[in-house]
Design an enzyme around this catalytic site. Structure first.
Site, PDB file in Angstrom:
ATOM      1  N   LYS A 224       0.839  -1.159   0.090  1.00 33.94           N
ATOM      2  CA  LYS A 224       0.021   0.043   0.092  1.00 33.94           C
ATOM      3  C   LYS A 224       0.837   1.261  -0.010  1.00 33.94           C
ATOM      4  CE  LYS A 224      -4.168  -1.644   0.567  1.00 33.94           C
ATOM      5  NZ  LYS A 224      -5.514  -1.546  -0.303  1.00 33.94           N
TER       6      LYS A 224
ATOM      7  N   ASP B 281      -0.846  -0.728  -4.513  1.00 34.08           N
ATOM      8  CA  ASP B 281      -1.879   0.039  -4.576  1.00 34.08           C
ATOM      9  C   ASP B 281      -1.796   1.363  -3.900  1.00 34.08           C
ATOM     10  OD1 ASP B 281      -4.550   0.707  -4.201  1.00 34.08           O
ATOM     11  OD2 ASP B 281      -5.311  -0.848  -2.916  1.00 34.08           O
TER      12      ASP B 281
ATOM     13  N   ASP C 141     -10.276   0.269  -9.062  1.00 32.75           N
ATOM     14  CA  ASP C 141     -10.641  -0.389  -7.566  1.00 32.75           C
ATOM     15  C   ASP C 141     -11.827   0.424  -7.109  1.00 32.75           C
ATOM     16  OD1 ASP C 141     -11.554  -1.481  -5.438  1.00 32.75           O
ATOM     17  OD2 ASP C 141      -9.397  -1.393  -4.377  1.00 32.75           O
TER      18      ASP C 141
END
Length: 356
Positions: A163, A191, A242
């Site tokens: 992340k 991400d 997403d």
């Protein structure tokens, strides 16, 4: 067979390892469990795992929706007609509450597959019988990130999702150092959780080339679809949507305009398995690869995501680790994890009955 009763109850579960993403920090997860009882005694179980940052729902709003709208709308209905019942629930207000809808969807799918005497993934197509999952490492200082990465690899995981999105320089360094720490045999995904702009996204991709990232997930704000498309056009690795995909219409818009290479389908944000099947069909027609993702979900929710992942050929990737580290999960054991690979229990339905 008729539906006699819907029961819903919330369970708060602490996280063994709290984590941070670009827009929030998480220390605990509250899931709402759904129990659908039929006139024959057969019971279906579901799970709703809200993330207020994504869908605007909370455990309280979900419980209210289930008790005030879903329960009276479902009572006396035929549970083997999920398409009809879910459409009815959307008209009752659950179209705007996809996580609440997902909780009922999972319980209906559980009942349908139990009636057929089949695991849900086989009833839905049974394309594969296992899938490798990534495991997520939140935003941490560099040395803690490296320690966590080494530990996950030692546990058998061969795909790590890092992340980021708060600090470009720190993100680049963490990615490059993690690659050196885990070696070439481990897949790395990143991400940004909407934390980058266009320039940062493209700079990140270029500067992390030596790490051979597998994909870049949701680098830009979810409501700026054109920006996501520009990243996709300029990036040398696949770009995944997403937070930008919550509905079937979102999937069609992304596909029609060529704004992403991949989509992350989370049952809790799209409304459950039934809706995910439609999104998967759009993605397959548009040649978009699908990853099945998750929130901080009890193992029962992960079992439903796994069933979808195993059922359909369009699903290439899984990020189904939301149950790991949940303390006090009443559905622990609903999926089987071996060396970073997820297996179903192969019992009928979702493969797990809640106690009591």
């Amino acid at each position: 067979m008729r539906l006699r009763k819907l029961e819903a109850f919330a369970v708060e579960m602490r996280l063994e390892e709290p984590y941070t993403v670009a827009y929030h920090s998480y220390e605990a997860a509250t899931n709402v469990f759904v129990r659908l009882e039929t006139s024959t005694g057969l019971v279906g179980f579901g799970c709703a795992a809200p993330d207020e940052q994504v869908t605007g729902e909370t455990p309280r709003t979900i419980l209210a929706a289930l008790e005030d709208a879903a329960a009276p709308a479902l009572k006396g209905s035929d549970p083997l007609r999920p398409a009809l019942l879910l459409a009815r629930l959307k008209k009752e207000g659950l179209a705007a509450q996809p996580t609440a809808l997902a909780g009922v969807d999972l319980a209906l799918m559980d009942l349908l597959a139990k009636t057929a005497g089949l695991p849900l993934y086989k009833l839905l197509g049974g394309f594969r019988d296992r899938i490798r999952t990534s495991v997520t490492i939140g935003i941490l200082p560099l040395e803690e990130t490296l320690e966590r990465a080494r530990a996950r690899v030692a546990q058998g995981f061969r795909c790590l999702k890092l992340k980021g999105g708060l600090d470009l320089e720190a993100d680049v360094e963490r990615v490059l150092r993690v690659r050196r720490a885990v070696g070439p045999g481990v897949e790395l995904r990143f991400d940004a959780n909407q934390g980058f702009n266009l320039e940062e996204s493209l700079a990140f991709v270029e500067r992390t080339r030596p790490a051979r990232l597998e994909l870049l997930e949701q680098p830009t704000p979810r409501d700026q679809l054109g920006l996501l498309g520009r990243v996709r056009s300029g990036a040398t690795i696949p770009v995944m949507a997403d937070e930008s995909i919550l509905t079937l219409r979102d999937a069609f818009r992304l596909a029609r305009r060529g704004l992403a290479d991949m989509v992350n389908v989370k049952l809790m944000k799209v409304g459950g398995v039934f809706e995910a099947l439609s999104i998967g069909a759009v993605a397959r027609a548009a040649d978009l690869e699908v990853m099945v993702g998750c929130m901080d979900e009890a193992a029962l929710g992960i079992a439903a995501g796994l069933a979808f992942a195993l059922a359909r050929p369009a699903v290439k990737y899984a990020d189904l680790d939301g149950h790991l580290g949940l303390i006090g999960d009443p559905s622990a054991g609903a999926v089987i994890l071996r060396q970073g690979v997820l297996f179903p229990t192969n019992r009928p339905g979702l493969g797990f009955d809640l106690p009591g």
